[in-house]
Design a protein around this motif. Structure first.
Motif, PDB file in Angstrom:
ATOM      1  N   TYR A   1     -12.324  -6.186   6.615  1.00 36.70           N
ATOM      2  CA  TYR A   1     -11.780  -6.365   5.609  1.00 36.70           C
ATOM      3  C   TYR A   1     -10.517  -7.185   5.476  1.00 36.70           C
ATOM      4  O   TYR A   1     -10.148  -8.207   4.825  1.00 36.70           O
ATOM      5  CB  TYR A   1     -11.544  -5.041   4.512  1.00 36.70           C
ATOM      6  N   VAL A   2      -9.699  -6.802   6.519  1.00 36.15           N
ATOM      7  CA  VAL A   2      -8.096  -7.383   6.590  1.00 36.15           C
ATOM      8  C   VAL A   2      -8.395  -8.966   7.121  1.00 36.15           C
ATOM      9  O   VAL A   2      -7.219  -9.629   6.745  1.00 36.15           O
ATOM     10  CB  VAL A   2      -7.360  -6.680   7.659  1.00 36.15           C
TER      11      VAL A   2
ATOM     12  N   LEU B   1     -13.446   3.287   4.931  1.00 36.13           N
ATOM     13  CA  LEU B   1     -14.062   2.396   5.789  1.00 36.13           C
ATOM     14  C   LEU B   1     -14.040   2.709   7.293  1.00 36.13           C
ATOM     15  O   LEU B   1     -13.196   3.575   7.688  1.00 36.13           O
ATOM     16  CB  LEU B   1     -13.129   0.915   5.736  1.00 36.13           C
TER      17      LEU B   1
ATOM     18  N   HIS C   1       0.870  -1.247  -0.033  1.00 40.20           N
ATOM     19  CA  HIS C   1      -0.160  -0.044   0.118  1.00 40.20           C
ATOM     20  C   HIS C   1       0.853   1.306  -0.026  1.00 40.20           C
ATOM     21  O   HIS C   1       0.237   2.433   0.007  1.00 40.20           O
ATOM     22  CB  HIS C   1      -0.953   0.011   1.061  1.00 40.20           C
TER      23      HIS C   1
ATOM     24  N   PRO D   1      -9.929 -10.645   3.090  1.00 41.67           N
ATOM     25  CA  PRO D   1      -9.716  -9.738   2.148  1.00 41.67           C
ATOM     26  C   PRO D   1     -10.594 -10.218   0.801  1.00 41.67           C
ATOM     27  O   PRO D   1     -10.724 -11.483   0.579  1.00 41.67           O
ATOM     28  CB  PRO D   1      -8.562  -9.801   1.663  1.00 41.67           C
TER      29      PRO D   1
ATOM     30  N   GLY E   1      -1.338  -2.872  -4.401  1.00 40.67           N
ATOM     31  CA  GLY E   1      -2.246  -2.736  -3.484  1.00 40.67           C
ATOM     32  C   GLY E   1      -2.987  -1.142  -3.742  1.00 40.67           C
ATOM     33  O   GLY E   1      -2.785  -0.319  -4.286  1.00 40.67           O
ATOM     34  N   ALA E   2      -4.252  -1.210  -3.000  1.00 39.08           N
ATOM     35  CA  ALA E   2      -5.011  -0.129  -3.180  1.00 39.08           C
ATOM     36  C   ALA E   2      -4.827   1.095  -2.437  1.00 39.08           C
ATOM     37  O   ALA E   2      -4.238   0.850  -1.682  1.00 39.08           O
ATOM     38  CB  ALA E   2      -6.675  -0.578  -2.823  1.00 39.08           C
TER      39      ALA E   2
ATOM     40  N   LEU F   1     -12.707  -1.995   8.486  1.00 31.18           N
ATOM     41  CA  LEU F   1     -11.170  -2.302   7.979  1.00 31.18           C
ATOM     42  C   LEU F   1     -10.876  -3.582   8.567  1.00 31.18           C
ATOM     43  O   LEU F   1     -10.018  -4.646   7.988  1.00 31.18           O
ATOM     44  CB  LEU F   1     -10.210  -1.256   8.816  1.00 31.18           C
TER      45      LEU F   1
ATOM     46  N   ALA G   1      -6.547  -9.828  -4.058  1.00 36.19           N
ATOM     47  CA  ALA G   1      -5.293 -10.380  -4.005  1.00 36.19           C
ATOM     48  C   ALA G   1      -4.349  -9.922  -2.603  1.00 36.19           C
ATOM     49  O   ALA G   1      -3.336 -10.634  -2.476  1.00 36.19           O
ATOM     50  CB  ALA G   1      -4.222  -9.705  -5.208  1.00 36.19           C
ATOM     51  N   MET G   2      -5.101  -9.674  -1.732  1.00 39.26           N
ATOM     52  CA  MET G   2      -4.580  -9.430  -0.304  1.00 39.26           C
ATOM     53  C   MET G   2      -4.320 -10.532   0.319  1.00 39.26           C
ATOM     54  O   MET G   2      -5.361 -11.002   0.680  1.00 39.26           O
ATOM     55  CB  MET G   2      -5.441  -8.049  -0.037  1.00 39.26           C
ATOM     56  N   PRO G   3      -3.395 -10.563   1.087  1.00 41.00           N
ATOM     57  CA  PRO G   3      -3.234 -11.921   1.970  1.00 41.00           C
ATOM     58  C   PRO G   3      -4.252 -11.523   3.273  1.00 41.00           C
ATOM     59  O   PRO G   3      -4.373 -10.443   3.781  1.00 41.00           O
ATOM     60  CB  PRO G   3      -1.839 -12.027   2.481  1.00 41.00           C
TER      61      PRO G   3
ATOM     62  N   PHE H   1      -4.871 -11.254   7.237  1.00 44.26           N
ATOM     63  CA  PHE H   1      -4.364 -11.067   8.479  1.00 44.26           C
ATOM     64  C   PHE H   1      -5.065 -11.615   9.558  1.00 44.26           C
ATOM     65  O   PHE H   1      -6.264 -11.175   9.868  1.00 44.26           O
ATOM     66  CB  PHE H   1      -3.690  -9.748   8.779  1.00 44.26           C
TER      67      PHE H   1
ATOM     68  N   LEU I   1      -5.312  -3.456  14.473  1.00 46.92           N
ATOM     69  CA  LEU I   1      -5.853  -2.877  13.500  1.00 46.92           C
ATOM     70  C   LEU I   1      -6.737  -1.476  13.638  1.00 46.92           C
ATOM     71  O   LEU I   1      -6.751  -0.774  12.765  1.00 46.92           O
ATOM     72  CB  LEU I   1      -6.783  -3.907  12.838  1.00 46.92           C
TER      73      LEU I   1
HETATM   74  C1  HEC Z   1       0.550  -8.594  -0.431  1.00 47.74           C
HETATM   75  C2  HEC Z   1      -0.029  -7.186  -0.456  1.00 47.74           C
HETATM   76  C3  HEC Z   1      -0.704  -6.595   0.530  1.00 47.74           C
HETATM   77  C4  HEC Z   1      -0.461  -6.359   1.876  1.00 47.74           C
HETATM   78  C5  HEC Z   1       1.009  -6.792   2.592  1.00 47.74           C
HETATM   79  C6  HEC Z   1      -1.498  -5.659   2.373  1.00 47.74           C
HETATM   80  N1  HEC Z   1      -2.326  -5.437   1.551  1.00 47.74           N
HETATM   81 FE1  HEC Z   1      -4.276  -4.587   1.711  1.00 47.74          FE
HETATM   82  N2  HEC Z   1      -4.713  -4.810  -0.310  1.00 47.74           N
HETATM   83  C7  HEC Z   1      -3.908  -5.362  -0.897  1.00 47.74           C
HETATM   84  C8  HEC Z   1      -4.732  -5.446  -2.393  1.00 47.74           C
HETATM   85  C9  HEC Z   1      -4.101  -5.940  -3.650  1.00 47.74           C
HETATM   86  C10 HEC Z   1      -5.862  -4.926  -2.032  1.00 47.74           C
HETATM   87  C11 HEC Z   1      -7.097  -4.505  -3.189  1.00 47.74           C
HETATM   88  C12 HEC Z   1      -8.195  -5.597  -2.950  1.00 47.74           C
HETATM   89  C13 HEC Z   1      -7.682  -6.817  -2.888  1.00 47.74           C
HETATM   90  O1  HEC Z   1      -7.134  -7.344  -3.968  1.00 47.74           O
HETATM   91  O2  HEC Z   1      -7.812  -7.331  -1.847  1.00 47.74           O
HETATM   92  C14 HEC Z   1      -5.820  -4.531  -0.622  1.00 47.74           C
HETATM   93  C15 HEC Z   1      -6.865  -3.749  -0.101  1.00 47.74           C
HETATM   94  C16 HEC Z   1      -6.910  -3.249   1.074  1.00 47.74           C
HETATM   95  C17 HEC Z   1      -8.087  -2.513   1.879  1.00 47.74           C
HETATM   96  C18 HEC Z   1      -9.501  -2.250   1.093  1.00 47.74           C
HETATM   97  C19 HEC Z   1      -9.172  -1.027   0.391  1.00 47.74           C
HETATM   98  C20 HEC Z   1     -10.550  -0.534   0.058  1.00 47.74           C
HETATM   99  O3  HEC Z   1     -10.955   0.679   0.438  1.00 47.74           O
HETATM  100  O4  HEC Z   1     -11.477  -1.528  -0.679  1.00 47.74           O
HETATM  101  C21 HEC Z   1      -7.568  -2.381   2.954  1.00 47.74           C
HETATM  102  C22 HEC Z   1      -8.438  -1.635   4.218  1.00 47.74           C
HETATM  103  C23 HEC Z   1      -6.183  -2.728   3.291  1.00 47.74           C
HETATM  104  N3  HEC Z   1      -6.022  -3.488   2.057  1.00 47.74           N
HETATM  105  C24 HEC Z   1      -5.641  -2.782   4.392  1.00 47.74           C
HETATM  106  C25 HEC Z   1      -4.379  -3.578   4.740  1.00 47.74           C
HETATM  107  C26 HEC Z   1      -3.821  -3.309   5.943  1.00 47.74           C
HETATM  108  C27 HEC Z   1      -4.105  -2.623   7.094  1.00 47.74           C
HETATM  109  C28 HEC Z   1      -2.557  -4.160   5.671  1.00 47.74           C
HETATM  110  C29 HEC Z   1      -1.604  -4.468   6.721  1.00 47.74           C
HETATM  111  C30 HEC Z   1      -1.974  -5.206   8.096  1.00 47.74           C
HETATM  112  C31 HEC Z   1      -2.529  -4.637   4.258  1.00 47.74           C
HETATM  113  N4  HEC Z   1      -3.673  -4.207   3.648  1.00 47.74           N
HETATM  114  C32 HEC Z   1      -1.455  -5.441   3.689  1.00 47.74           C
HETATM  115  C33 HEC Z   1      -2.562  -5.742  -0.872  1.00 47.74           C
HETATM  116  C34 HEC Z   1      -2.009  -5.847   0.306  1.00 47.74           C
END
Ligand code: HEC
Length: 118
Positions: free
Chosen positions: A69-70, A61, A43, A73, A53-54, A66, A76-78, A80, A90
């Motif tokens: 979502y986390v 949110l 991100h 997801p 990442g977005a 949040l 593609a996001m893993p 947690f 969080l």
């Molecule tokens: C490996 C890459 C990766 C990591 C590490 C990651 N994210 Fe993401 N995240 C993404 C991607 C890609 C998206 C877009 C939607 C999807 O594919 O899930 C996303 C989407 C999101 C969204 C939703 C955004 C929206 O408004 O729709 C949130 C909130 C978010 N991430 C929070 C986090 C937080 C907090 C962490 C750390 C704890 C984190 N992400 C770690 C890749 C990642």
């Protein structure tokens, strides 16, 4: 005597539960966790988003959204788990994201206006 002790205990538990449902986020700690948990890797350091990442700076949110979502997801996001980042952690990350500036509308960016008028 005994009865009032249990009543007080029950009240304390209820108050604790209520505050756990609407925890206040600590943006300072959230910044630390954002780095520790590797959110920045996808991100960006400023939550600006990028190839992987977005954009999540100034997220629309709420804290519960949040967390939901986390944990699960959509793409593609893993995920947690609670073991990696607790709800409180969080919530702190959420507070940190909320403390970031929202993007400026394009009309407020002078360079973009120059390009348009050329
Ligand atoms: C490996 C890459 C990766 C990591 C590490 C990651 N994210 Fe993401 N995240 C993404 C991607 C890609 C998206 C877009 C939607 C999807 O594919 O899930 C996303 C989407 C999101 C969204 C939703 C955004 C929206 O408004 O729709 C949130 C909130 C978010 N991430 C929070 C986090 C937080 C907090 C962490 C750390 C704890 C984190 N992400 C770690 C890749 C990642």
């Amino acid at each position: 005597m005994k009865r009032s002790f249990w009543l007080l205990t029950a009240a304390a538990i209820l108050v604790g539960m209520a505050s756990a449902q609407t925890p206040a986020g600590n943006a300072e700690n959230g910044k630390r966790l954002f780095l520790r948990d590797g959110c920045w890797q996808c991100h960006g350091y400023a939550g600006q988003g990028g190839r992987d990442g977005a954009r999540i700076a100034a997220t629309a949110l709420n804290a519960q959204g949040l967390i939901r979502y986390v944990r699960r997801p959509a793409g593609a996001m893993p995920a947690f788990s609670e073991k990696v980042a607790t709800d409180q952690e969080l919530t702190d990350i959420w507070a940190y994201l909320k403390s970031m500036a929202a993007p400026k509308p394009a009309k407020d960016i002078p360079l973009l206006n120059q390009l348009k008028s050329q």
